[in-house]
Scaffold this active site. Structure first.
Site, PDB file in Angstrom:
ATOM      1  N   ASN A 205      -4.650  -9.212   6.730  1.00  0.00           N
ATOM      2  CA  ASN A 205      -3.520  -9.209   7.655  1.00  0.00           C
ATOM      3  C   ASN A 205      -3.507 -10.540   8.403  1.00  0.00           C
ATOM      4  O   ASN A 205      -4.356 -11.406   8.170  1.00  0.00           O
ATOM      5  CB  ASN A 205      -3.576  -7.997   8.608  1.00  0.00           C
ATOM      6  CG  ASN A 205      -4.832  -7.980   9.473  1.00  0.00           C
ATOM      7  OD1 ASN A 205      -5.386  -9.018   9.836  1.00  0.00           O
ATOM      8  ND2 ASN A 205      -5.303  -6.784   9.810  1.00  0.00           N
ATOM      9  N   LYS A 207      -4.134 -11.456  11.529  1.00  0.00           N
ATOM     10  CA  LYS A 207      -5.315 -11.748  12.349  1.00  0.00           C
ATOM     11  C   LYS A 207      -6.501 -12.126  11.476  1.00  0.00           C
ATOM     12  O   LYS A 207      -7.264 -13.051  11.796  1.00  0.00           O
ATOM     13  CB  LYS A 207      -5.667 -10.549  13.231  1.00  0.00           C
ATOM     14  CG  LYS A 207      -6.860 -10.797  14.157  1.00  0.00           C
ATOM     15  CD  LYS A 207      -7.153  -9.583  15.023  1.00  0.00           C
ATOM     16  CE  LYS A 207      -8.245  -9.878  16.051  1.00  0.00           C
ATOM     17  NZ  LYS A 207      -9.496 -10.361  15.464  1.00  0.00           N
ATOM     18  N   GLU A 208      -6.662 -11.427  10.366  1.00  0.00           N
ATOM     19  CA  GLU A 208      -7.814 -11.685   9.492  1.00  0.00           C
ATOM     20  C   GLU A 208      -7.747 -13.064   8.849  1.00  0.00           C
ATOM     21  O   GLU A 208      -8.768 -13.747   8.725  1.00  0.00           O
ATOM     22  CB  GLU A 208      -7.906 -10.588   8.434  1.00  0.00           C
ATOM     23  CG  GLU A 208      -8.378  -9.251   8.994  1.00  0.00           C
ATOM     24  CD  GLU A 208      -8.022  -8.056   8.118  1.00  0.00           C
ATOM     25  OE1 GLU A 208      -8.458  -6.935   8.454  1.00  0.00           O
ATOM     26  OE2 GLU A 208      -7.284  -8.217   7.133  1.00  0.00           O
ATOM     27  N   ASP A 275      -4.864   0.624   4.792  1.00  0.00           N
ATOM     28  CA  ASP A 275      -5.419   1.410   3.678  1.00  0.00           C
ATOM     29  C   ASP A 275      -4.320   1.782   2.687  1.00  0.00           C
ATOM     30  O   ASP A 275      -4.499   1.718   1.464  1.00  0.00           O
ATOM     31  CB  ASP A 275      -6.064   2.706   4.201  1.00  0.00           C
ATOM     32  CG  ASP A 275      -7.172   2.459   5.205  1.00  0.00           C
ATOM     33  OD1 ASP A 275      -7.776   1.376   5.181  1.00  0.00           O
ATOM     34  OD2 ASP A 275      -7.439   3.368   6.017  1.00  0.00           O
TER      35      ASP A 275
END
Length: 328
Positions: A205, A207-208, A275
């Site tokens: 995502n 942020k990652e 998920d």
């Protein structure tokens, strides 16, 4: 994508064989009402009306895969405790194969307790270990992957930084899959970000990707495209799908780049949406969907589960109906 192709897509899910490797957990919910403050401390008192346990983490990925109709096995390490008994019971209820689940006396089963009043989460209490698997656990996990890989079309690595996926097994798991011509997709976290080299699809995502590459950027298409190029160069990922929350998803698959905007939906809870996305994207890639179609599929699926409270899997019929509405 016409209606016939959508029907064939969902039919193809029925014959898929999916393996999920990663951190599993139980999401425990305690629902209640608040109408007073405790005389013991300035905290609300929750009068319990309902308790519920749901599959979380990599187990929720498996649940999403199963609700779409595919055969599914999960390979992981849990504690030798009462929580693991509950987890295996939940997996069995959803007909998710548990032959790859290893119990260990050296770590607990991850449990996330959530206390809610109405739709408001009041408190979360976690029981877990974040230590990497020990050598015996790693060896047993790798053996489990080897036992099941020949009956696998796509391998999903679901990392929640709880230690199941670690520097002592990630490279070997990817190698095993590649030796058997199995598609490998990854939903990463920061700690192991750079270890998932050469995978078929990397799905961070926003942020990652910022944390993993130490970037400070906005969500403009130019910034996102640059970040994805840096990611591909750094870890050698063949394809990338980057989720951007309210901005949609950015797809860089098979040499095509698409920024697919999301629909405006009423968001009740974002828990577990990642998920769902890694599950549907992995199955979409296995079914040879076009890059833009994969972006639309992931956007719709993520939006649908965000409208539900708590961690829930995608409803296959709702997903199919929504695809038909969008395309037809």
């Amino acid at each position: 994508m016409n209606q016939e192709r959508i029907h064939k897509l969902f039919e193809s899910f029925q014959s898929m064989r999916v393996m999920i490797v990663g951190d599993v957990m139980i999401d425990s919910y305690l629902w209640g009402n608040i109408d007073r403050i405790s005389p013991e401390a300035p905290v609300p008192v929750v009068d319990v009306v309902k308790r519920e346990k749901r599959l979380g983490g990599a187990a929720n990925v498996a649940r999403n895969v199963k609700t779409l109709g595919a055969d599914c096995v999960i390979c992981t390490v849990v504690g030798n405790d009462v929580h693991s008994d509950d987890l295996i019971k939940l997996l069995n209820e959803d007909k998710i194969r548990t032959t790859g689940v290893i119990k260990s006396d050296a770590r607990p089963t991850t449990m996330k307790h959530r206390i809610l009043s109405g739709s408001q989460q009041i408190l979360r209490v976690d029981e877990e270990s974040k230590h990497p698997l020990n050598s015996d656990e790693n060896n047993k996990l790798l053996h489990s992957v080897l036992e099941h890989i020949e009956q696998t079309d796509v391998l999903i690595l679901q990392d929640y930084d709880k230690g199941v996926l670690n520097s002592n097994n990630i490279e070997r798991i990817i190698e095993i899959a590649q030796q058997h011509n199995v598609l490998v997709t990854v939903d990463p976290k920061k700690k192991n970000f750079e270890l998932f080299k050469g995978v078929d699809l990397f799905k961070p995502n926003f942020k990652e990707i910022c944390d993993g590459l130490n970037l400070s950027i906005g969500k403009s298409e130019e910034d996102v495209k640059s970040a994805v190029e840096q990611l591909k160069e750094k870890i050698g990922a063949k394809n990338v799908l980057l989720t951007l929350s309210e901005k949609g998803v950015y797809v860089d698959i098979s040499g095509e780049q698409h920024l697919v905007p999301t629909e405006v939906v009423s968001v009740a809870d974002v828990s577990g949406a990642g998920d769902t996305v890694i599950a549907v994207v992995s199955m979409g890639m296995t079914a040879d969907l076009k890059p833009a179609e994969i972006g639309v599929l992931s956007n719709i699926a993520g939006g649908l589960v965000c409208q539900e409270l708590g961690v829930v899997p995608i409803n296959g019929q709702k997903l199919k109906d929504k695809l038909i509405e969008v395309y037809c």
